[in-house]
Write an enzyme that holds these catalytic residues in place. Sequence first.
Site, PDB file in Angstrom:
ATOM      1  N   GLY A 383      36.408  34.061  49.932  1.00 22.60           N
ATOM      2  CA  GLY A 383      36.526  34.702  48.903  1.00 22.60           C
ATOM      3  C   GLY A 383      37.289  33.577  47.772  1.00 22.60           C
ATOM      4  N   GLY A 385      39.897  32.337  43.749  1.00 18.14           N
ATOM      5  CA  GLY A 385      40.317  33.218  42.759  1.00 18.14           C
ATOM      6  C   GLY A 385      40.742  32.064  42.208  1.00 18.14           C
ATOM      7  N   GLY A 386      41.449  32.529  41.226  1.00 14.24           N
ATOM      8  CA  GLY A 386      42.025  31.498  40.212  1.00 14.24           C
ATOM      9  C   GLY A 386      43.330  30.630  40.820  1.00 14.24           C
ATOM     10  N   GLY A 388      43.545  29.938  44.230  1.00 12.34           N
ATOM     11  CA  GLY A 388      42.593  28.755  45.157  1.00 12.34           C
ATOM     12  C   GLY A 388      41.869  29.968  45.941  1.00 12.34           C
ATOM     13  CB  THR A 389      39.765  28.803  48.860  1.00 15.59           C
ATOM     14  OG1 THR A 389      39.445  28.003  47.222  1.00 15.59           O
ATOM     15  CG2 THR A 389      38.306  28.900  49.321  1.00 15.59           C
ATOM     16  CB  VAL A 390      40.985  34.204  50.839  1.00 14.22           C
ATOM     17  CG1 VAL A 390      41.275  34.463  51.574  1.00 14.22           C
ATOM     18  CG2 VAL A 390      41.779  34.319  49.402  1.00 14.22           C
ATOM     19  CE  LYS A 404      45.771  34.374  47.330  1.00  8.91           C
ATOM     20  NZ  LYS A 404      46.345  35.082  46.558  1.00  8.91           N
ATOM     21  CG  ASP A 499      46.334  38.762  38.277  1.00  7.69           C
ATOM     22  OD1 ASP A 499      44.905  38.777  37.097  1.00  7.69           O
ATOM     23  OD2 ASP A 499      45.369  37.708  39.210  1.00  7.69           O
TER      24      ASP A 499
END
Length: 535
Positions: A383, A385-386, A388-390, A404, A499
């Site tokens: 994944g 997202g705003g 970072g990366t998972v 994360k 969020d």
Amino acid sequence: MEPSTSRRSNTSIPYPFGIASNSLSQGFQISCGPRSRISGPGGPVLSIGDSVFGILDISLLDGSVTILASINSQQCKGNSSINLEGTIFTFSDARNKFIALGCNVVAMLLNSNSGYSGGCASFCSSKDNIVNGSCSGVACCQAPVPKGLKKLELEFGIISNKDNDILPCGEASIVEQNSYVFSSSDLSNTNNTKPQYRPVVFEWSIDGSCEEAKETTAYACRENTYCYNSSNGVGYRCNCSKGFEGNPYLQGPDGCQDIDECSTRNPCTHKCVNTKGSFQCRCPAGMTGDGLREGSGCNGAGTLVIAIVTGLALLVLLFILGFWTHWLVKKRKLAKTRQRYFMQNGGLLLKQQMFSERSQLHIFTSNELDKATNNFSDDNIVGRGGFGTVYKGILSNQVVVAIKKAQRVDQTQMEQFVNELIILSQANHKNVVQILGCCLETEVPLLVYEFITNGALFHHLHNTLAPMSWEKRLNIAVETASALAYLHLAANIPIIHKDVKSSNILLDKNFTAKVSDFGASRPIPYNQTHVTTLV
């Protein structure tokens, strides 16, 4: 069993010979004789029938015993007979010889079973023809002893009476072949009534054959030996195997022991390695041959090859040392960098807070997470997202986790980040993704969560090929509301998520909702009624 030694002499008596019960059997028994011309000053003697013989030597190598005896017959006194039948002894045909002294006489060896066995003739023309040291038919003749001779019978015959007055009486004897040298003075003793004692060699053997003895408990050959049948065909003997030495009839340290050829005779031109029963010669690298001094030795361009090999080995060693030094410096530099990042990301503060709050949060090392994600391979990304990366990772204990990796970090908010991390670690609700730990040794902190298998709700809502049922949708809505209510009201310190969206709600294998991604979350005091929610 130790070798016996005569009580009145320094003569060594090797087993199987011995005094009384120290011998292998009755045939090998010896005794200590009185001082006499036969045995010397109380030396060992061997009794055969009514005769007693002084022992000069016993050999285990060829199975012989050398005695001092008068085994002869004088023509003037008639026949003489010595009988070894029924004993372990036989006249040695290899080490004895038959001699006759006299003029114009024939001395014959008789065998009562097979008749004539051998003999020789001695001639004389005058005393001037007699030569000392020569026994070739003039006043002295010699012949070999027949094999397997056990009973000695001598008979004389006269060839001619002419000039027989030179040596009126002949004599024949069996003697050890290397001990007797003819002398004209011996001729004057042929009429002597006193017996002439000379060395004689008997062969001895153990009753039976090797094949028969090996099947019995009385087999006499011990460890590291071999058995061979006597050449006269009346028994067997033992010898140490090649590469061993000692007494083959004894066990233990006095028996057949390995010969260290390398130290005793150094048979190799270069390196010698002793082995059990043998040895190995080794040539230096680049050289060929058997390495033996008495063989082909070691040949080839050994010196040049050795120099080249040594040079290459030195270069390899230097390369390894250089590589190791570079690796060590790099490792120390990396350790310092990790320590610097740990301090920048609030590592000490986090440890203090964990201790005071008794938090179960685990601080991972960067090596642990590198191994878990295969160095954060793109293949493990699950994944983006705003914040970072998972990545999906598998820890050393086989636990699957989501890691994360933030895109950026505000160094001015480190204290607030640590406080929020501690608060989130204490959130315990079935519909909230559990944070397991973090890593602060990297440029940006890494957060480690439990891994949720079914991914984000967003993908399921927009999957037209497998639309979700209203029942599942309602359950997910209820579970999400329950998680938010827990965060707002039931947690130790209320947490505002800030969020909430379908991409931040994860589903496990049973489609249970799990609220995640607390990157924008903020804790609020109980006495504060408003909070800014702008992301």
